[in-house]
Structures are given as C-alpha cells and as structure tokens.
Design a protein around this motif. Structure first.
Motif, PDB file in Angstrom:
ATOM      1  N   ASN A  74     -13.179   4.070 -18.637  1.00 49.98           N
ATOM      2  CA  ASN A  74     -11.780   4.202 -18.214  1.00 49.98           C
ATOM      3  C   ASN A  74     -11.583   5.096 -16.983  1.00 49.98           C
ATOM      4  OD1 ASN A  74     -10.596   2.486 -20.036  1.00 49.98           O
ATOM      5  ND2 ASN A  74     -10.047   4.079 -21.513  1.00 49.98           N
ATOM      6  N   LYS A  75     -12.657   5.518 -16.318  1.00 46.10           N
ATOM      7  CA  LYS A  75     -12.533   6.380 -15.145  1.00 46.10           C
ATOM      8  C   LYS A  75     -13.142   5.684 -13.928  1.00 46.10           C
ATOM      9  CE  LYS A  75     -12.505  10.795 -17.603  1.00 46.10           C
ATOM     10  NZ  LYS A  75     -13.152  12.123 -17.739  1.00 46.10           N
ATOM     11  N   LYS A  76     -12.494   5.930 -12.798  1.00 49.62           N
ATOM     12  CA  LYS A  76     -13.022   5.373 -11.542  1.00 49.62           C
ATOM     13  C   LYS A  76     -14.375   6.023 -11.254  1.00 49.62           C
ATOM     14  CE  LYS A  76      -9.197   6.570  -9.384  1.00 49.62           C
ATOM     15  NZ  LYS A  76      -8.280   6.826 -10.508  1.00 49.62           N
ATOM     16  N   HIS A  77     -15.398   5.205 -11.153  1.00 52.36           N
ATOM     17  CA  HIS A  77     -16.746   5.748 -10.992  1.00 52.36           C
ATOM     18  C   HIS A  77     -17.598   4.696 -10.279  1.00 52.36           C
ATOM     19  CE1 HIS A  77     -19.727   8.837 -12.335  1.00 52.36           C
ATOM     20  NE2 HIS A  77     -20.558   7.848 -12.017  1.00 52.36           N
ATOM     21  N   GLY A  78     -18.155   5.079  -9.114  1.00 44.30           N
ATOM     22  CA  GLY A  78     -18.921   4.149  -8.299  1.00 44.30           C
ATOM     23  C   GLY A  78     -18.195   3.851  -7.006  1.00 44.30           C
ATOM     24  N   GLN A  79     -18.342   2.652  -6.513  1.00 46.51           N
ATOM     25  CA  GLN A  79     -17.689   2.238  -5.268  1.00 46.51           C
ATOM     26  C   GLN A  79     -16.305   1.688  -5.575  1.00 46.51           C
ATOM     27  OE1 GLN A  79     -18.520   2.062  -1.867  1.00 46.51           O
ATOM     28  NE2 GLN A  79     -20.162   3.489  -2.333  1.00 46.51           N
ATOM     29  N   GLY A  80     -15.325   2.111  -4.751  1.00 50.74           N
ATOM     30  CA  GLY A  80     -13.979   1.608  -4.958  1.00 50.74           C
ATOM     31  C   GLY A  80     -13.049   1.921  -3.805  1.00 50.74           C
ATOM     32  N   THR A  81     -11.950   1.165  -3.762  1.00 51.88           N
ATOM     33  CA  THR A  81     -10.917   1.351  -2.732  1.00 51.88           C
ATOM     34  C   THR A  81      -9.599   1.644  -3.421  1.00 51.88           C
ATOM     35  OG1 THR A  81     -12.018  -0.162  -1.197  1.00 51.88           O
ATOM     36  CG2 THR A  81      -9.671   0.276  -0.824  1.00 51.88           C
ATOM     37  N   PHE A  82      -8.960   2.754  -2.989  1.00 53.90           N
ATOM     38  CA  PHE A  82      -7.663   3.128  -3.558  1.00 53.90           C
ATOM     39  C   PHE A  82      -6.615   3.076  -2.456  1.00 53.90           C
ATOM     40  CE2 PHE A  82      -4.288   5.309  -5.570  1.00 53.90           C
ATOM     41  CZ  PHE A  82      -4.523   5.278  -6.937  1.00 53.90           C
ATOM     42  N   ILE A  83      -5.560   2.303  -2.694  1.00 53.28           N
ATOM     43  CA  ILE A  83      -4.453   2.186  -1.750  1.00 53.28           C
ATOM     44  C   ILE A  83      -3.264   2.930  -2.350  1.00 53.28           C
ATOM     45  CG2 ILE A  83      -2.952   0.596  -0.496  1.00 53.28           C
ATOM     46  CD1 ILE A  83      -5.140  -1.527  -0.865  1.00 53.28           C
ATOM     47  N   TYR A  84      -2.777   3.915  -1.626  1.00 54.91           N
ATOM     48  CA  TYR A  84      -1.718   4.790  -2.137  1.00 54.91           C
ATOM     49  C   TYR A  84      -0.347   4.189  -1.857  1.00 54.91           C
ATOM     50  CZ  TYR A  84      -5.548   8.070  -2.556  1.00 54.91           C
ATOM     51  OH  TYR A  84      -6.741   8.665  -2.900  1.00 54.91           O
ATOM     52  N   PRO A  85       0.681   4.654  -2.567  1.00 54.25           N
ATOM     53  CA  PRO A  85       2.028   4.102  -2.359  1.00 54.25           C
ATOM     54  C   PRO A  85       2.549   4.278  -0.937  1.00 54.25           C
ATOM     55  CG  PRO A  85       1.937   5.323  -4.414  1.00 54.25           C
ATOM     56  CD  PRO A  85       0.646   5.590  -3.709  1.00 54.25           C
ATOM     57  N   ASP A  86       2.124   5.357  -0.226  1.00 55.65           N
ATOM     58  CA  ASP A  86       2.605   5.579   1.138  1.00 55.65           C
ATOM     59  C   ASP A  86       1.856   4.740   2.165  1.00 55.65           C
ATOM     60  OD1 ASP A  86       0.158   6.798   1.107  1.00 55.65           O
ATOM     61  OD2 ASP A  86       0.874   8.776   1.750  1.00 55.65           O
ATOM     62  N   GLY A  87       0.839   3.979   1.781  1.00 49.61           N
ATOM     63  CA  GLY A  87       0.101   3.121   2.702  1.00 49.61           C
ATOM     64  C   GLY A  87      -1.244   3.670   3.124  1.00 49.61           C
ATOM     65  N   SER A  88      -1.537   4.933   2.825  1.00 47.57           N
ATOM     66  CA  SER A  88      -2.857   5.470   3.146  1.00 47.57           C
ATOM     67  C   SER A  88      -3.902   4.852   2.221  1.00 47.57           C
ATOM     68  CB  SER A  88      -2.854   6.995   3.021  1.00 47.57           C
ATOM     69  OG  SER A  88      -2.457   7.385   1.714  1.00 47.57           O
ATOM     70  N   LYS A  89      -5.175   4.975   2.612  1.00 50.65           N
ATOM     71  CA  LYS A  89      -6.219   4.274   1.866  1.00 50.65           C
ATOM     72  C   LYS A  89      -7.518   5.062   1.916  1.00 50.65           C
ATOM     73  CE  LYS A  89      -8.009   0.619   3.777  1.00 50.65           C
ATOM     74  NZ  LYS A  89      -8.220  -0.762   4.285  1.00 50.65           N
ATOM     75  N   TYR A  90      -8.241   5.003   0.796  1.00 52.36           N
ATOM     76  CA  TYR A  90      -9.568   5.617   0.718  1.00 52.36           C
ATOM     77  C   TYR A  90     -10.571   4.553   0.300  1.00 52.36           C
ATOM     78  CZ  TYR A  90     -13.589   8.185  -1.091  1.00 52.36           C
ATOM     79  OH  TYR A  90     -14.868   8.637  -1.334  1.00 52.36           O
ATOM     80  N   GLU A  91     -11.710   4.500   1.021  1.00 60.16           N
ATOM     81  CA  GLU A  91     -12.803   3.591   0.694  1.00 60.16           C
ATOM     82  C   GLU A  91     -14.081   4.404   0.587  1.00 60.16           C
ATOM     83  OE1 GLU A  91     -12.987   0.750   3.803  1.00 60.16           O
ATOM     84  OE2 GLU A  91     -11.197  -0.354   3.174  1.00 60.16           O
ATOM     85  N   GLY A  92     -14.706   4.357  -0.599  1.00 61.82           N
ATOM     86  CA  GLY A  92     -15.938   5.110  -0.732  1.00 61.82           C
ATOM     87  C   GLY A  92     -16.357   5.328  -2.162  1.00 61.82           C
ATOM     88  N   ASP A  93     -17.054   6.462  -2.371  1.00 58.66           N
ATOM     89  CA  ASP A  93     -17.635   6.786  -3.668  1.00 58.66           C
ATOM     90  C   ASP A  93     -16.636   7.529  -4.554  1.00 58.66           C
ATOM     91  OD1 ASP A  93     -20.012   5.695  -2.776  1.00 58.66           O
ATOM     92  OD2 ASP A  93     -20.773   7.621  -2.033  1.00 58.66           O
ATOM     93  N   TRP A  94     -16.768   7.298  -5.874  1.00 61.22           N
ATOM     94  CA  TRP A  94     -15.946   7.965  -6.887  1.00 61.22           C
ATOM     95  C   TRP A  94     -16.857   8.490  -7.994  1.00 61.22           C
ATOM     96  CZ3 TRP A  94     -10.540   8.217  -6.526  1.00 61.22           C
ATOM     97  CH2 TRP A  94      -9.959   7.438  -5.518  1.00 61.22           C
ATOM     98  N   VAL A  95     -16.484   9.648  -8.535  1.00 66.11           N
ATOM     99  CA  VAL A  95     -17.170  10.213  -9.702  1.00 66.11           C
ATOM    100  C   VAL A  95     -16.101  10.763 -10.645  1.00 66.11           C
ATOM    101  CG1 VAL A  95     -18.755  11.976 -10.555  1.00 66.11           C
ATOM    102  CG2 VAL A  95     -19.275  10.761  -8.431  1.00 66.11           C
ATOM    103  N   GLU A  96     -15.931  10.117 -11.791  1.00 64.68           N
ATOM    104  CA  GLU A  96     -14.982  10.541 -12.816  1.00 64.68           C
ATOM    105  C   GLU A  96     -13.583  10.776 -12.235  1.00 64.68           C
ATOM    106  OE1 GLU A  96     -16.532  13.843 -14.976  1.00 64.68           O
ATOM    107  OE2 GLU A  96     -18.131  12.664 -15.902  1.00 64.68           O
ATOM    108  N   ASP A  97     -13.059   9.743 -11.641  1.00 64.17           N
ATOM    109  CA  ASP A  97     -11.701   9.736 -11.080  1.00 64.17           C
ATOM    110  C   ASP A  97     -11.522  10.630  -9.856  1.00 64.17           C
ATOM    111  OD1 ASP A  97     -10.364   7.814 -12.528  1.00 64.17           O
ATOM    112  OD2 ASP A  97      -9.718   9.185 -14.102  1.00 64.17           O
TER     113      ASP A  97
END
Length: 312
Positions: A74-97
């Motif tokens: 249930n936690k973001k872990h590994g490779q992922g892309t997060f798009i925020y409500p304001d339009g900013s974005k993160y692409e990369g590694d995740w470890v336990e959210d």
C-alpha cells in the motif's frame, strides 16, 4: 505540497463502505488485478497481493492528484510518477511513500531539479535550473537547501565556491566568458535595526569582497598541422625499380618481358624528334648568303684600288 493526501487512509475492510471489482485469493482478499473505489472518493486500478496494493497501479486522488507507478504494501515504492493538483510533477524513485533516490521534479514556474533525493527532500548531488533567468545551480544539497561546493552558472559568467544554507559563503571566484577571473570571498554582515525598546537582528546578507582580477586570456585558433610535400616520385613508382618477387617460371619470364617492353617504349618516347624547316626559311637564308658574298666582293675591290694608287 504533500503528495500523500487521502492515500494515508487505508482501504476499508470488507464489511465497510467501498467497492471492488477484481481477483481474489482463497482467503477472499484482493489478489491479482483489480479496481477499487475507496470510501473517501479516491480510486485505484492495478495489482493487489494479499489485500494490499502491490506492483504497478494507477491511483487517482479526489483532489486531482495522480500517481502512476509501483507499490509495496500500500506504499509508493520503486519507480513512479506523481502529478500534483497544482500541475507540478515528480518522476523518479520512491521508498515507502517518500521521494528517495534519483528523480526529476518539474515545478509550475518552469524550474526543474534533477538529482538525488532523501526522505522527500533534495539531498546529495543535483542541478537546479531557474527558468526565469536561465541560470543553473550545480552542486550539493542538504535537507532541501543548497549546501557545500557548487557552481552557479549564468548566461555570460559563473561563480565557483561554497554555499551555506542556500547562500554563498567564504572564498570563491567569478569566471567571465570574456576570459578573465575575479577572485574574492563572500562575507555575511548582520545588520542591526535599532528600535525604541529593543534591537532586532536582520537576516545576514552575503557581501562580495574582491581581492584580485586576472588578465584577459584571448582565444586563439589552433595552428594547422604542417603540410608534407609529396613529390611525383613518391606518388608513382619507377619502372626501373628491381622486382623483389620471385620471377622464376613462366610467370616470371612474362613479367620480365613486359618490363623490358615498357622500358623500350619509354626509351623510344624519350628520343628527340627532327626539326622541320619551311621553304620560306630556306629562301631567307639564300638571300642572306648572297648579300654576304656581295659585301665581301666590294670589300676586295676597294682593297685592290687602294693598292693600285701611287705612293708618295
């Protein structure tokens, strides 16, 4: 902005509100591919394992944020892309959210950060690009702040030195594109604002103190390599060079005969040709000879006349 949102709320148990369509295991848990709608209005479509989000999936928050990537328990872990409500974005590694590892963050004002992350903060080696000015900070970070040795690159010059709490500090130098450098150091001076009752310390402002400027270093093109003169003898081998191959046998005799014929042809070509004389040239030579004979006869007659005169 926090990217956890309502995802912090665990999915409800089977007897609570919520919907799920997909595969289950023998224990009745969500297992395999499935689609769920959480009681808070969030949705998830992806892979489950033993009742929890595991593997790749797509989570959509009620506030408009979205995550496309990998999960573990249930936690973001590994490779992922997060798009925020304001339009900013993160692409990369995740470890336990948490943003942790290497990744790129795209800000809404056009700025970008590319580098290392630790516990959701910029930490380690990274490059921050300022879209408004076109400048770049290339160096180390600590807990989200510019810290340590770095280079601040502008359009026509750059600064090399150290940063403390996102401000330059200590010795450094400016390098200009015109070919000179300015050495010096940044000194922080704390200003004190005096009031009627108490004194207030204002934030320290770094002040550049130059010490020396190096001379201009003019750019000069590299000298071309020297030309090597190549003679005709280097280009065409002489036919008179001795043969180094074995000329025994029929093949050798034919090669010797061909070489001899080539030599004779060259010798014949080198002989001078006879010069042809036109009839006009012959007539001119005959007239010239007659004039010479006539002049010679007149000279002889004059000499005879002088000898016949009486002497006193």
């Amino acid at each position: 902005m926090s990217d956890l949102g309502s995802e912090e709320i665990e999915e409800e148990a089977e007897n609570d509100l919520g919907e799920y369509e997909g595969e289950r295991n023998e224990a009745g848990e969500r297992h395999g591919q499935g689609k769920a709608r959480l009681p808070n209005g969030d949705t998830y479509e992806g892979h489950y394992a033993n009742g929890k989000r595991n593997g790749k999936g797509f989570y959509r928050f009620k506030n408009g944020a979205r995550y496309i990537g990998e999960y573990i328990d249930n936690k973001k872990h590994g490779q992922g892309t997060f798009i925020y409500p304001d339009g900013s974005k993160y692409e990369g590694d995740w470890v336990e959210d948490q943003r942790h590892g290497s990744g790129v963050y795209y800000y809404i004002n056009g700025d970008t950060y590319t580098g290392e992350w630790f516990n959701h903060n910029r930490h380690g080696q990274g490059t921050y690009f300022y879209a408004l000015t076109g400048s770049k900070y290339v160096g180390t970070w600590a807990n989200g702040q510019q810290e340590g040795a770095a280079e601040l690159i502008h359009l026509n010059h750059r600064f090399q030195g150290k940063f403390v709490n996102k401000n330059p500090m200590g010795p450094g130098k400016y390098i200009f594109d015109i070919g000179c450098e300015q050495h010096g150091e940044y000194i922080h001076e704390e200003k004190v604002e005096e009031e009627e009752e108490e004194e207030t310390l204002l934030p320290a402002i770094p002040k550049w103190k130059a010490s020396k400027i190096t001379g201009l270093t003019l750019w000069a093109p590299e000298e071309p390599p020297p030309l090597v003169e190549v003679t005709a003898a280097d280009k065409i081998p002489s036919v008179m060079e001795p043969l180094t191959e074995d000329l025994s046998g029929a093949e050798g005799e034919s090669l010797l005969e061909a070489s001899a014929e080539s030599t004779e042809a060259t010798a014949e070509t080198a002989e001078p040709t006879e010069t042809t004389i036109s009839p006009k040239d012959v007539e001119e030579e005959e007239e010239s000879a007659k004039e010479e004979q006539k002049d010679s006869a007149m000279e002889e007659k004059e000499e005879e006349t002088k000898e016949a005169e009486p002497r006193e």
